[in-house]
Motif scaffolding. Structure first.
Motif, PDB file in Angstrom:
ATOM      1  N   LEU A  68       0.714  -1.011   0.093  1.00  0.00           N
ATOM      2  CA  LEU A  68       0.126   0.006   0.067  1.00  0.00           C
ATOM      3  C   LEU A  68       0.826   1.489   0.076  1.00  0.00           C
ATOM      4  CD1 LEU A  68      -2.702   1.141   0.007  1.00  0.00           C
ATOM      5  CD2 LEU A  68      -2.594   1.153   2.733  1.00  0.00           C
ATOM      6  N   VAL A  69       1.800   1.239   0.903  1.00  0.00           N
ATOM      7  CA  VAL A  69       2.862   2.376   0.975  1.00  0.00           C
ATOM      8  C   VAL A  69       3.504   2.612  -0.470  1.00  0.00           C
ATOM      9  CG1 VAL A  69       4.987   3.332   2.200  1.00  0.00           C
ATOM     10  CG2 VAL A  69       3.024   2.297   3.536  1.00  0.00           C
TER      11      VAL A  69
ATOM     12  N   ALA B  22      -7.760  15.118   0.192  1.00  0.00           N
ATOM     13  CA  ALA B  22      -7.027  16.168  -0.635  1.00  0.00           C
ATOM     14  C   ALA B  22      -6.917  17.483   0.478  1.00  0.00           C
ATOM     15  CB  ALA B  22      -7.610  16.195  -1.836  1.00  0.00           C
ATOM     16  N   ARG B  23      -8.242  17.731   1.112  1.00  0.00           N
ATOM     17  CA  ARG B  23      -8.178  19.165   1.800  1.00  0.00           C
ATOM     18  C   ARG B  23      -7.206  18.928   2.974  1.00  0.00           C
ATOM     19  NH1 ARG B  23     -10.430  21.261   5.985  1.00  0.00           N
ATOM     20  NH2 ARG B  23     -11.172  19.284   6.775  1.00  0.00           N
ATOM     21  N   GLN B  24      -7.428  17.809   3.405  1.00  0.00           N
ATOM     22  CA  GLN B  24      -6.425  17.722   4.836  1.00  0.00           C
ATOM     23  C   GLN B  24      -4.753  17.642   4.636  1.00  0.00           C
ATOM     24  OE1 GLN B  24      -7.381  15.648   8.300  1.00  0.00           O
ATOM     25  NE2 GLN B  24      -9.819  15.733   8.107  1.00  0.00           N
ATOM     26  N   ALA B  25      -4.730  17.000   3.402  1.00  0.00           N
ATOM     27  CA  ALA B  25      -3.443  16.978   2.956  1.00  0.00           C
ATOM     28  C   ALA B  25      -2.789  18.268   2.265  1.00  0.00           C
ATOM     29  CB  ALA B  25      -3.054  15.644   1.930  1.00  0.00           C
ATOM     30  N   GLY B  26      -3.634  19.241   1.901  1.00  0.00           N
ATOM     31  CA  GLY B  26      -3.306  20.553   1.319  1.00  0.00           C
ATOM     32  C   GLY B  26      -2.640  20.150  -0.023  1.00  0.00           C
ATOM     33  N   VAL B  27      -3.285  18.962  -0.689  1.00  0.00           N
ATOM     34  CA  VAL B  27      -3.120  18.788  -2.094  1.00  0.00           C
ATOM     35  C   VAL B  27      -4.367  18.783  -2.885  1.00  0.00           C
ATOM     36  CG1 VAL B  27      -0.983  17.718  -1.335  1.00  0.00           C
ATOM     37  CG2 VAL B  27      -3.062  16.408  -1.833  1.00  0.00           C
ATOM     38  N   VAL B  42       4.447  11.932  -8.316  1.00  0.00           N
ATOM     39  CA  VAL B  42       4.252  12.355  -6.933  1.00  0.00           C
ATOM     40  C   VAL B  42       5.433  11.956  -6.182  1.00  0.00           C
ATOM     41  CG1 VAL B  42       2.954  12.202  -4.888  1.00  0.00           C
ATOM     42  CG2 VAL B  42       1.859  11.886  -7.029  1.00  0.00           C
ATOM     43  N   ASN B  43       6.227  12.994  -5.499  1.00  0.00           N
ATOM     44  CA  ASN B  43       7.290  12.517  -4.930  1.00  0.00           C
ATOM     45  C   ASN B  43       7.063  11.865  -3.663  1.00  0.00           C
ATOM     46  OD1 ASN B  43       7.628  13.963  -2.021  1.00  0.00           O
ATOM     47  ND2 ASN B  43       7.594  15.923  -3.437  1.00  0.00           N
ATOM     48  N   SER B  44       8.160  10.968  -2.896  1.00  0.00           N
ATOM     49  CA  SER B  44       7.888   9.628  -2.298  1.00  0.00           C
ATOM     50  C   SER B  44       7.356  10.209  -0.867  1.00  0.00           C
ATOM     51  CB  SER B  44       8.837   8.870  -1.977  1.00  0.00           C
ATOM     52  OG  SER B  44       9.854   9.337  -1.443  1.00  0.00           O
ATOM     53  N   GLU B  45       7.898  11.328  -0.516  1.00  0.00           N
ATOM     54  CA  GLU B  45       7.410  12.179   1.110  1.00  0.00           C
ATOM     55  C   GLU B  45       5.851  12.413   0.866  1.00  0.00           C
ATOM     56  OE1 GLU B  45       9.076  15.435   2.982  1.00  0.00           O
ATOM     57  OE2 GLU B  45       9.807  13.888   4.758  1.00  0.00           O
ATOM     58  N   ARG B  49       2.726  10.649   3.072  1.00  0.00           N
ATOM     59  CA  ARG B  49       2.047  11.255   3.886  1.00  0.00           C
ATOM     60  C   ARG B  49       0.498  11.129   3.583  1.00  0.00           C
ATOM     61  NH1 ARG B  49       0.596  16.630   3.621  1.00  0.00           N
ATOM     62  NH2 ARG B  49       1.994  17.115   1.750  1.00  0.00           N
ATOM     63  N   ILE B  50       0.371  11.455   1.892  1.00  0.00           N
ATOM     64  CA  ILE B  50      -0.983  11.036   1.838  1.00  0.00           C
ATOM     65  C   ILE B  50      -1.691   9.761   2.136  1.00  0.00           C
ATOM     66  CG2 ILE B  50      -2.621  10.887  -0.507  1.00  0.00           C
ATOM     67  CD1 ILE B  50      -0.790  13.186  -1.542  1.00  0.00           C
TER      68      ILE B  50
END
Lengths: 337, 337
Positions: A68-69, B22-27, B42-45, B49-50
């Motif tokens: 998943l990650v 999306a809202r809570q992740a700010g993306v 999408v970068n791995s960090e 996080r998402i």
């Protein structure tokens, strides 16, 4: 495997341990363990709370969690008409070998030659979030269900509309069969075919090669079964006959059996060439000369195309040449030729 | 499928939507979508996080995510010596049919009859967090790698130490072969066997049945190959011989071929019985009488045992009776008997 391991190590450095998950969830380590080992004793609310917390803390409890990650399942879906057909077995072997080298596994589903079963197999495979898919001899072709970014690789005799595919040069196979019968001095030819494009391509190669040498041939339409090969012999023996090309080994087996039943000597009186070189060809009596499909190599190529698709590369179709495997049913060259 | 769908609906009622993630992740929503559709952009960090946020909000983005929440993969691992052996093909068919009715899929791996490959196949399967596992003709037996709560179901001729298994009554198969040769009036018997417990059990049934009727037999140890069946014939024909039981269809094919080469009539002079009733048996010349393994039913039973194990139930071994399939190589009953 190296890039997989590298990303695993990277992700690992920011992971919480099982202890931390248990502490923040206010449960025992044993409970967390039970959740991630699929025990039924944890109630579903607690389970979901622990899973969510574990994920937010970066705890990687299982293969599912790790996948998943990473956003990858390391699975390739494979749809096969029927695993017990030896030709497909060799293809699956080639597919497994290539995917195994890339740390990937095969999710298998059989279509049993039915369109509805094939579509269900594809839907089932897609539910497992596979990274790619391969389908052998698809019935529904480009109507196979798919999802974003997943392209099916087809191993197929019906190329129309399928950009990503592995196929056999069937016309060349027909040419090789004609040349083998000509080499052994035959003059009265017959083609035992079936419906569909595969058989039509084999027949075209056979016909063009014979006609170039000034020969014609008679034809019988069977259905790839042994029984239809027996019917073909019965009908074709009404006229002069000394060279038969059957578009499949099972039909060739039927031709041999019908010739035996009439006391006709093979290859002295009639030579027979089959197609596929499936496992049965060398076990028939006499051992059957056949046109081999390089099934292992075709499977391996299909797996490589699928890996290419996963990394966003597109591929031209790959067309494999067949190969003549000469055995007792055609015999040594005849002096008369 | 009904319970699966029900639990999916229940879980769905407390899930956040992609918008909330999306809202809570700010993306953007598109970014969340890209993460869960395996895009590389999408970068791995950001990705991790998402994923973590989505999980803590109960968002179910993919099959992997859903499976993680439920703690089940809906996969059964299957290790097969070689998919192209027709007997295994029929077993796989039975396994797929039963698992399919329970919404489960088959994760396939071949051992190619090598212990190291079999162990690697098991490790590979376990990495996918399968809910169960089935292994056909295991080489390493109870030394197969496992993980907590996963029990392998064995389809096997070597029952020692394996509590959960499906097997064939090989001794009964030997008895059926002897009865068929006796029925057709034979008096000079031979057994063509191989190393291992399967062959020993088949021979015991054959020997006991013949001896009860006052007959003895000669024996030859082959290796299940056609070639060893040919060698067996050559050696056994040094003495009187009119009834042969071969412990495998391929060896029987070799016996038939060697008899043809010497102009010996089958079944008039020598009758032959094979074992397995694999796809080749009815294609041999003459069509081979064989002892059938009910491969489809054995596969279906193995799948049911695996489902039982998943729900914590343990099972007694299931032993299947083989069945005589009489064809041309033994012929009709002889008047002399």
């Amino acid at each position: 495997m190296t890039d997989t391991e590298a990303s695993s190590t990277k992700a690992g450095s920011r992971n919480a341990g099982i202890r931390e998950v248990a502490r923040q969830a206010g449960v025992s380590i044993a409970t967390v363990s039970r959740v991630f080992n699929n025990a039924e004793v944890v109630n579903s609310e607690t389970r979901e709370r622990i899973v969510a917390l574990a994920s937010s803390l970066g705890y990687e409890p299982s293969a599912l969690g790790r996948n998943l990650v990473r956003g990858r399942s390391y699975l390739i879906g494979l749809i096969v008409p029927n695993v017990s057909f030896p030709l497909y077995g060799a293809m699956i072997h080639g597919i497994e070998d290539v995917l195994g080298r890339h740390g990937m596994s095969v999710l298998l589903a059989s279509s049993h030659d039915a369109a509805a079963t094939e579509v269900r197999a594809a839907q089932n495979i897609l539910r497992h979030a596979v990274d790619g898919g391969i389908v052998i001899n698809s019935i529904v072709g480009d109507a196979l269900p798919t999802q974003r970014q997943l392209g099916w690789v087809h191993v197929t005799p019906e190329p129309a509309g399928l950009p990503c595919r592995v196929e056999l040069d069937n016309e060349e196979g027909g040419r090789l069969a004609a040349l083998e019968l000509l080499r052994t001095g035959r003059q009265h030819f017959a083609y035992v075919g079936a419906k569909g494009r595969e058989s039509a391509d084999r027949e075209r190669g056979f016909a063009l090669t014979l006609r170039k040498m000034g020969f014609d041939y008679r034809r019988f339409e069977g259905d790839y079964s042994e029984e239809s090969g027996m019917r073909a012999s019965a009908e074709l023996l009404a006229g002069p006959l000394d060279g038969v090309f059957a578009a499949g080994d099972l039909m060739a087996a039927g031709v041999l059996r019908a010739l035996h039943a009439r006391g006709i000597k093979i290859p002295d009186q009639v030579a027979v060439v089959g197609f596929d070189d499936a496992a049965i060809a060398p076990l028939l009596y006499p051992r059957l000369t056949s046109i081999r499909q390089p099934a292992y190599a075709m499977g391996a190529s299909a797996a490589e195309l699928s890996l290419n698709l996963m990394s966003g590369r597109h591929n031209a179709p790959i067309i494999f040449p067949p190969e003549l495997v000469a055995r007792e049913s055609t015999g040594p060259p005849q002096a008369s030729f």
